[in-house]
Each structure stands twice: as C-alpha cells, then as structure tokens.
Motif scaffolding. Structure first.
Motif, PDB file in Angstrom:
ATOM      1  N   PRO A   1      36.189  49.330  14.066  1.00  0.00           N
ATOM      2  CA  PRO A   1      37.617  49.361  13.868  1.00  0.00           C
ATOM      3  C   PRO A   1      38.162  48.141  13.544  1.00  0.00           C
ATOM      4  CG  PRO A   1      36.856  49.226  16.642  1.00  0.00           C
ATOM      5  CD  PRO A   1      35.829  49.583  15.556  1.00  0.00           C
ATOM      6  N   CYS A   2      39.444  48.089  12.985  1.00  0.00           N
ATOM      7  CA  CYS A   2      40.265  46.835  11.823  1.00  0.00           C
ATOM      8  C   CYS A   2      40.889  46.403  12.509  1.00  0.00           C
ATOM      9  CB  CYS A   2      40.526  48.038  10.920  1.00  0.00           C
ATOM     10  SG  CYS A   2      42.445  49.666  10.542  1.00  0.00           S
ATOM     11  N   SER A   3      41.399  45.307  11.622  1.00  0.00           N
ATOM     12  CA  SER A   3      42.283  44.674  12.485  1.00  0.00           C
ATOM     13  C   SER A   3      43.575  44.213  11.502  1.00  0.00           C
ATOM     14  CB  SER A   3      42.206  42.862  12.648  1.00  0.00           C
ATOM     15  OG  SER A   3      40.910  43.279  13.515  1.00  0.00           O
TER      16      SER A   3
ATOM     17  N   ASP B   1      52.480  37.679  11.787  1.00  0.00           N
ATOM     18  CA  ASP B   1      53.204  36.554  12.385  1.00  0.00           C
ATOM     19  C   ASP B   1      51.828  36.391  13.632  1.00  0.00           C
ATOM     20  OD1 ASP B   1      55.237  38.112  11.502  1.00  0.00           O
ATOM     21  OD2 ASP B   1      55.688  39.120  12.828  1.00  0.00           O
ATOM     22  N   GLY B   2      50.645  35.559  13.269  1.00  0.00           N
ATOM     23  CA  GLY B   2      50.023  35.005  13.256  1.00  0.00           C
ATOM     24  C   GLY B   2      49.113  35.490  14.594  1.00  0.00           C
ATOM     25  N   ARG B   3      49.713  36.928  14.889  1.00  0.00           N
ATOM     26  CA  ARG B   3      48.749  37.342  15.644  1.00  0.00           C
ATOM     27  C   ARG B   3      47.454  38.170  15.555  1.00  0.00           C
ATOM     28  NH1 ARG B   3      53.568  36.986  17.032  1.00  0.00           N
ATOM     29  NH2 ARG B   3      54.732  39.955  16.999  1.00  0.00           N
ATOM     30  N   GLU B   4      46.199  39.138  15.691  1.00  0.00           N
ATOM     31  CA  GLU B   4      45.688  40.124  15.803  1.00  0.00           C
ATOM     32  C   GLU B   4      45.964  41.723  16.037  1.00  0.00           C
ATOM     33  OE1 GLU B   4      41.007  40.842  14.473  1.00  0.00           O
ATOM     34  OE2 GLU B   4      41.394  39.291  15.507  1.00  0.00           O
ATOM     35  N   THR B   5      45.905  42.192  15.369  1.00  0.00           N
ATOM     36  CA  THR B   5      46.165  43.691  16.576  1.00  0.00           C
ATOM     37  C   THR B   5      45.175  44.616  15.599  1.00  0.00           C
ATOM     38  OG1 THR B   5      47.937  43.599  17.063  1.00  0.00           O
ATOM     39  CG2 THR B   5      47.324  45.289  17.889  1.00  0.00           C
ATOM     40  N   ILE B   6      43.986  44.727  17.144  1.00  0.00           N
ATOM     41  CA  ILE B   6      42.977  45.858  16.720  1.00  0.00           C
ATOM     42  C   ILE B   6      43.281  47.205  16.715  1.00  0.00           C
ATOM     43  CG2 ILE B   6      40.340  46.547  17.191  1.00  0.00           C
ATOM     44  CD1 ILE B   6      40.218  43.436  17.926  1.00  0.00           C
TER      45      ILE B   6
ATOM     46  N   PRO C   1      48.583  54.124  11.901  1.00  0.00           N
ATOM     47  CA  PRO C   1      49.614  54.363  12.861  1.00  0.00           C
ATOM     48  C   PRO C   1      50.497  54.052  11.386  1.00  0.00           C
ATOM     49  CG  PRO C   1      48.023  52.291  13.743  1.00  0.00           C
ATOM     50  CD  PRO C   1      46.984  52.888  12.549  1.00  0.00           C
ATOM     51  N   ALA C   2      51.517  54.812  11.462  1.00  0.00           N
ATOM     52  CA  ALA C   2      52.421  54.823  10.306  1.00  0.00           C
ATOM     53  C   ALA C   2      53.160  53.372  10.809  1.00  0.00           C
ATOM     54  CB  ALA C   2      53.338  56.292  10.982  1.00  0.00           C
ATOM     55  N   GLU C   3      53.932  53.181  11.630  1.00  0.00           N
ATOM     56  CA  GLU C   3      54.984  51.982  11.949  1.00  0.00           C
ATOM     57  C   GLU C   3      54.112  51.259  11.240  1.00  0.00           C
ATOM     58  OE1 GLU C   3      53.493  53.743  14.419  1.00  0.00           O
ATOM     59  OE2 GLU C   3      52.468  52.633  15.292  1.00  0.00           O
ATOM     60  N   GLU C   4      52.923  50.817  10.856  1.00  0.00           N
ATOM     61  CA  GLU C   4      52.319  48.870  10.793  1.00  0.00           C
ATOM     62  C   GLU C   4      52.572  50.029   8.759  1.00  0.00           C
ATOM     63  OE1 GLU C   4      52.426  47.027  12.283  1.00  0.00           O
ATOM     64  OE2 GLU C   4      52.144  47.969  14.122  1.00  0.00           O
ATOM     65  N   MET C   5      52.708  50.497   7.835  1.00  0.00           N
ATOM     66  CA  MET C   5      52.670  51.109   6.531  1.00  0.00           C
ATOM     67  C   MET C   5      53.901  50.738   6.397  1.00  0.00           C
ATOM     68  SD  MET C   5      49.511  50.954   6.449  1.00  0.00           S
ATOM     69  CE  MET C   5      49.222  51.404   4.744  1.00  0.00           C
TER      70      MET C   5
END
Length: 234
Positions: free
Chosen positions: A207-209, A213-218, A230-234
């Motif tokens: 897994p990568c993170s 906005d001061g939060r971590e999503t794995i 995930p395309a929406e994060e690129m």
C-alpha cells in the motif's frame, strides 16, 4: 513518455518494475546513469551499484554522467533510457537546474523518452521537492524547489514505511503538516509509479499513501501487482 518513479528500493523490491522497463527500451543502446544526488567521490561505487541493479535489464552497457555540465552536453538520443539514482534531492535538483540539464530532461520526456528514477531520482518529478525535507537537508539553502511536475500536481515522498517506527512516525507527522494545501504521494520502497499514455499505474503490492489537506489516505494496487492508480487523484 514512460516515467518510472520508484520509492527507493533495490534488488527484489524493483524487479517487477525493471522488468516492465526492460520491455520498453531499445536493447541496442546503452542506458545513461545519473548519480548526481550523491557526492562525487561516491560515483565509482554508485556505478557498481547501478550495474548490479540493472544486471537483468538488456542494454548495450551503462554510461555515467559525472557532472551536471557533462549531462547537459550529452546527446540523449544515443541512449535507450535515463536511470537516475538516489541521494540528496536538493543536491540533485540544484545540479540539474544550474547546469541546464533540467530543461534537457524536460524536453527528452516531451519527446517520449524513458526515465527510471529512484528515491531522489523520483522525487524530482513531483511538483515540489520540499516533500523530502523530512529526510534530506537543504545544506546549500537552494530556494528553487520546483520539480518537473510530471505527476498531476502531486509531490512525492519515498521510503515510506521502510524505516524504524520512530522515523516512520516522524515522516508521517511531517507529511500531515506539509500536505495542508498540497498533495503528496508517499511510496514505499517496494512500489513504483509508472506514468505512460496518460495513465498512472502502481507496480508492487505494498500500500502507498496519499497525503492531502492534512489527512492520509491509503491506497492498494487494484488489479494484482500492477493496477490503475485512482484517476481522480491524479
């Protein structure tokens, strides 16, 4: 463009990514190795490491650039790919920018070049390299920290989760604070982000993170060892 950004691994950690890299390149040409994130007196050892790391990649040898000025003067068309190693990210980016090699690498990518970078050699392809300040010291006070910005506006962080628990906690705390108003992709050493044909894929099963906005999503690879990021994060 084919850009491989590895989280700073070697050996078995990079085997799958280097296999994909090997499948793209012209085996009749050499690879150009760029060790400029390291101190010059370490270059002979760096070259020995690169030869071992690339021993399963089929190329007509490995040549090494020994300075930013030499790199800027080279004809990249002679090489099948660029291989950029780790070290101090601030040192690497300053050398590239002050020598004019930065623009040359930009043009090479624009023409469809192939680049494999690890650790510092990957972080420079993010939007800004200050993401690495939890690890690297900016000993010269170099202020022009903008990277190649080839990862959809994200910064990169490497070796995430691969150090001592104390170091990993410190890195996470830094990235949580740094990511307020920014987005940072934190890669472990086992993962490689492969950008090509308008897509971003993760090679590796760890897994990568994403820090934003001061939060971590794995995130986990979505289709086995190599999945669509995930395309929406690129």
């Amino acid at each position: 463009m084919h850009l491989f950004c590895n989280g700073g691994g070697a050996g078995a950690q990079t085997a799958e990514a280097l296999a994909a890299f090997n499948g793209l390149i012209d085996h009749a040409k050499p690879i150009l190795y760029i060790p400029l994130a390291m101190e010059p007196d370490r270059y002979p050892g760096c070259l020995a490491w690169a030869r071992e790391e690339l021993s399963r990649v089929q190329a007509a040898g490995i040549e090494m650039a020994r300075s930013g000025e030499e790199l800027a003067s080279m004809e990249f068309g002679r090489y099948t790919a660029l291989f950029i190693g780790g070290g101090n990210t601030f040192r690497l980016l300053r050398t590239l920018k002050e020598s004019g090699a930065f623009e040359k690498i930009q043009e090479y990518l624009d023409r469809g070049g192939v680049v494999f970078g690890g650790s510092a050699g990957a972080i420079i392809f993010g939007a800004d390299i200050r993401s690495c300040a939890a690890d690297d010291r900016n000993e010269t006070g170099f202020a022009d920290t903008g990277g190649f910005d080839r990862i959809g506006g994200l910064d990169l962080f490497c070796h995430y989760g691969n150090r001592s628990p104390e170091k990993d906690r410190a890195s996470r705390e830094y990235l949580l604070a740094y990511s307020k108003g920014k987005r940072v992709l934190a890669l472990p050493e086992e993962d490689t982000l492969w950008l090509h044909d308008g897509k971003a894929e993760l090679i590796g099963g760890t897994p990568c993170s994403l820090f934003a906005d001061g939060r971590e999503t794995i995130f986990h690879p979505t289709a086995g060892p190599c999945g669509q990021f995930p395309a929406e994060e690129m």
